[in-house]
Scaffold this active site. Structure first.
Site, PDB file in Angstrom:
ATOM      1  N   GLU A 127       0.831  -1.211   0.000  1.00  0.00           N
ATOM      2  CA  GLU A 127       0.000   0.000   0.000  1.00  0.00           C
ATOM      3  C   GLU A 127       0.864   1.259   0.000  1.00  0.00           C
ATOM      4  OE1 GLU A 127      -2.817  -0.294  -0.897  1.00  0.00           O
ATOM      5  OE2 GLU A 127      -4.358   0.684   0.284  1.00  0.00           O
ATOM      6  N   THR A 167      -4.684  11.450  -6.632  1.00  0.00           N
ATOM      7  CA  THR A 167      -4.525  11.338  -5.173  1.00  0.00           C
ATOM      8  C   THR A 167      -3.840  12.592  -4.636  1.00  0.00           C
ATOM      9  OG1 THR A 167      -4.197   9.004  -5.578  1.00  0.00           O
ATOM     10  CG2 THR A 167      -3.765   9.744  -3.355  1.00  0.00           C
TER      11      THR A 167
HETATM   12  P1  ADP Z   1      -8.143   2.538  -5.072  1.00  0.00           P
HETATM   13  O1  ADP Z   1      -8.353   4.025  -5.101  1.00  0.00           O
HETATM   14  O2  ADP Z   1      -9.201   1.790  -5.790  1.00  0.00           O
HETATM   15  O3  ADP Z   1      -7.923   2.060  -3.673  1.00  0.00           O
HETATM   16  P2  ADP Z   1      -5.477   2.697  -5.287  1.00  0.00           P
HETATM   17  O4  ADP Z   1      -5.336   4.184  -5.465  1.00  0.00           O
HETATM   18  O5  ADP Z   1      -5.306   2.110  -3.929  1.00  0.00           O
HETATM   19  O6  ADP Z   1      -6.862   2.261  -5.866  1.00  0.00           O
HETATM   20  O7  ADP Z   1      -4.409   1.959  -6.157  1.00  0.00           O
HETATM   21  C1  ADP Z   1      -4.210   2.275  -7.454  1.00  0.00           C
HETATM   22  C2  ADP Z   1      -2.714   2.521  -7.722  1.00  0.00           C
HETATM   23  O8  ADP Z   1      -1.904   1.405  -7.321  1.00  0.00           O
HETATM   24  C3  ADP Z   1      -2.484   2.693  -9.203  1.00  0.00           C
HETATM   25  O9  ADP Z   1      -1.505   3.700  -9.356  1.00  0.00           O
HETATM   26  C4  ADP Z   1      -1.949   1.353  -9.652  1.00  0.00           C
HETATM   27  O10 ADP Z   1      -1.120   1.461 -10.791  1.00  0.00           O
HETATM   28  C5  ADP Z   1      -1.143   0.891  -8.440  1.00  0.00           C
HETATM   29  N1  ADP Z   1      -1.059  -0.578  -8.364  1.00  0.00           N
HETATM   30  C6  ADP Z   1       0.064  -1.329  -8.351  1.00  0.00           C
HETATM   31  N2  ADP Z   1      -0.218  -2.639  -8.257  1.00  0.00           N
HETATM   32  C7  ADP Z   1      -1.548  -2.744  -8.218  1.00  0.00           C
HETATM   33  C8  ADP Z   1      -2.441  -3.840  -8.124  1.00  0.00           C
HETATM   34  N3  ADP Z   1      -2.030  -5.103  -8.071  1.00  0.00           N
HETATM   35  N4  ADP Z   1      -3.762  -3.554  -8.092  1.00  0.00           N
HETATM   36  C9  ADP Z   1      -4.199  -2.273  -8.158  1.00  0.00           C
HETATM   37  N5  ADP Z   1      -3.420  -1.209  -8.251  1.00  0.00           N
HETATM   38  C10 ADP Z   1      -2.088  -1.425  -8.286  1.00  0.00           C
END
Ligand code: ADP
Length: 305
Positions: free
Chosen positions: A128, A180
């Site tokens: 994360e 973000t």
């Molecule tokens: P959400 O807002 O749905 O929680 P996030 O912001 O946590 O999504 O995550 C998205 C970011 O994490 C993107 O920049 C994406 O490229 C990166 N990322 C890397 N690996 C993964 C993965 N396995 N699944 C989703 N996002 C990933």
């Protein structure tokens, strides 16, 4: 046992007055993941979707989380992970958290469950941190523990599971991009004491309402006067979606994660479906593509299949 399949669910974090600490697990959508031992001491990632996520284990949250687990366990082997992503990255419903949690929960099963849930959250937090640049666990905790969780502290990690009555969530995901960095930069740097008191009163009573199954108190406590007023400007028709959802019978709701998804909580699936129809009614004329989900709050996080 050489192979484990899991469903890693979407999660809602920043639950109204529980900014950066309160979250819950949905039953769906879920990422589907298969993980198996590999002889080489590396993580290999295979993506079965069109999101173009990295296969380099140092750039994919699943790989980073697994590497943290491999180092802690001192393993002399690695893992191969197949991911079918059903939670769109950047949707605000814990897409990266699902991959990180699914990977470490599945790997732990291959290791006869040698690590505790808290330790698994710790490994997933390494992933994360890659996705968001900061150590936070408010999506990871519900993804691994299920139900409602409150992250009291990340250092040391202290996760509180909260009892809750039957609840259903309706989520609308407008297909727009929210950076973000922008969602973060508009947050207030300081909060007047009066607002802070209002917020911790609401969060305390929201947690009590969940634990006691008091729907009236739950509805009264779902108020955020600190983050929502500034962040809602990033989400088209936020006020209209919220007003229509409350009119359709939702207790309340707000921005999921840092958006653009918006969630509402209701007592039953039928009310949650009316809320979904109300959200669609607001969004249809905008021309903005969107998805909606209706799901119970699931008492389990990552599930084995
Ligand atoms: P959400 O807002 O749905 O929680 P996030 O912001 O946590 O999504 O995550 C998205 C970011 O994490 C993107 O920049 C994406 O490229 C990166 N990322 C890397 N690996 C993964 C993965 N396995 N699944 C989703 N996002 C990933």
């Amino acid at each position: 046992m050489n192979e484990v399949k899991v469903l890693a669910p979407a999660t809602v974090s920043n639950v109204v007055c529980g900014f950066d600490c309160l979250g819950f697990a949905l039953a769906e959508p879920c990422d589907e993941m298969t993980i198996r031992r590999s002889k080489e001491q590396v993580v290999r990632i295979i993506n079965h979707d069109d999101y173009g996520l990295p296969t380099d284990p140092t750039k994919n949250v699943a790989g980073v989380a697994l590497n943290a687990l491999i180092a802690a366990a001192g393993l002399d082997h690695g893992f191969e992970v197949e991911i079918t992503k059903n939670i769109k990255p950047g949707s605000g419903i814990g897409s990266s958290a699902a991959s990180a949690c699914g990977a470490v929960v599945a790997a732990n099963r291959l290791l006869d469950d040698r690590f505790s849930k808290t330790e698994l959250v710790e490994f997933a937090m390494a992933g994360e941190t890659l996705a968001s640049g900061s150590r936070h666990a408010d999506n990871l905790a519900p993804c691994i523990y299920g139900g409602f969780t409150l992250v009291r502290s990340t250092e040391p990690l202290d996760i509180v599971s909260i009892d809750f009555p039957p609840l259903c969530a309706t989520v609308i995901h407008p297909q727009i991009e929210i950076k973000t960095s922008e969602a973060r930069s508009i947050l207030p740097k300081e909060v007047p004491l009066k607002e802070a008191i209002r917020n911790w009163s609401n969060l305390g009573s929201l947690v009590a309402a969940l634990a006691q199954g008091d729907y009236g108190l739950l509805a009264r406590s779902m108020e955020d006067t600190i983050v929502e007023p500034v962040r809602k400007s990033l989400i088209p028709k936020f006020d209209e979606v919220k007003a229509a959802s409350l009119a359709a019978g939702a207790f309340g709701g707000g921005i999921s994660g840092s958006g653009p998804s918006v969630f509402m909580l209701s007592e039953s699936e039928s009310i949650a479906e009316s809320v979904e129809a109300a959200m669609r009614y607001v969004y249809n004329p905008t021309g903005i593509p969107y998805n909606t989900y209706v799901s119970i709050i699931h008492s389990e996080g990552v599930r084995f299949v």
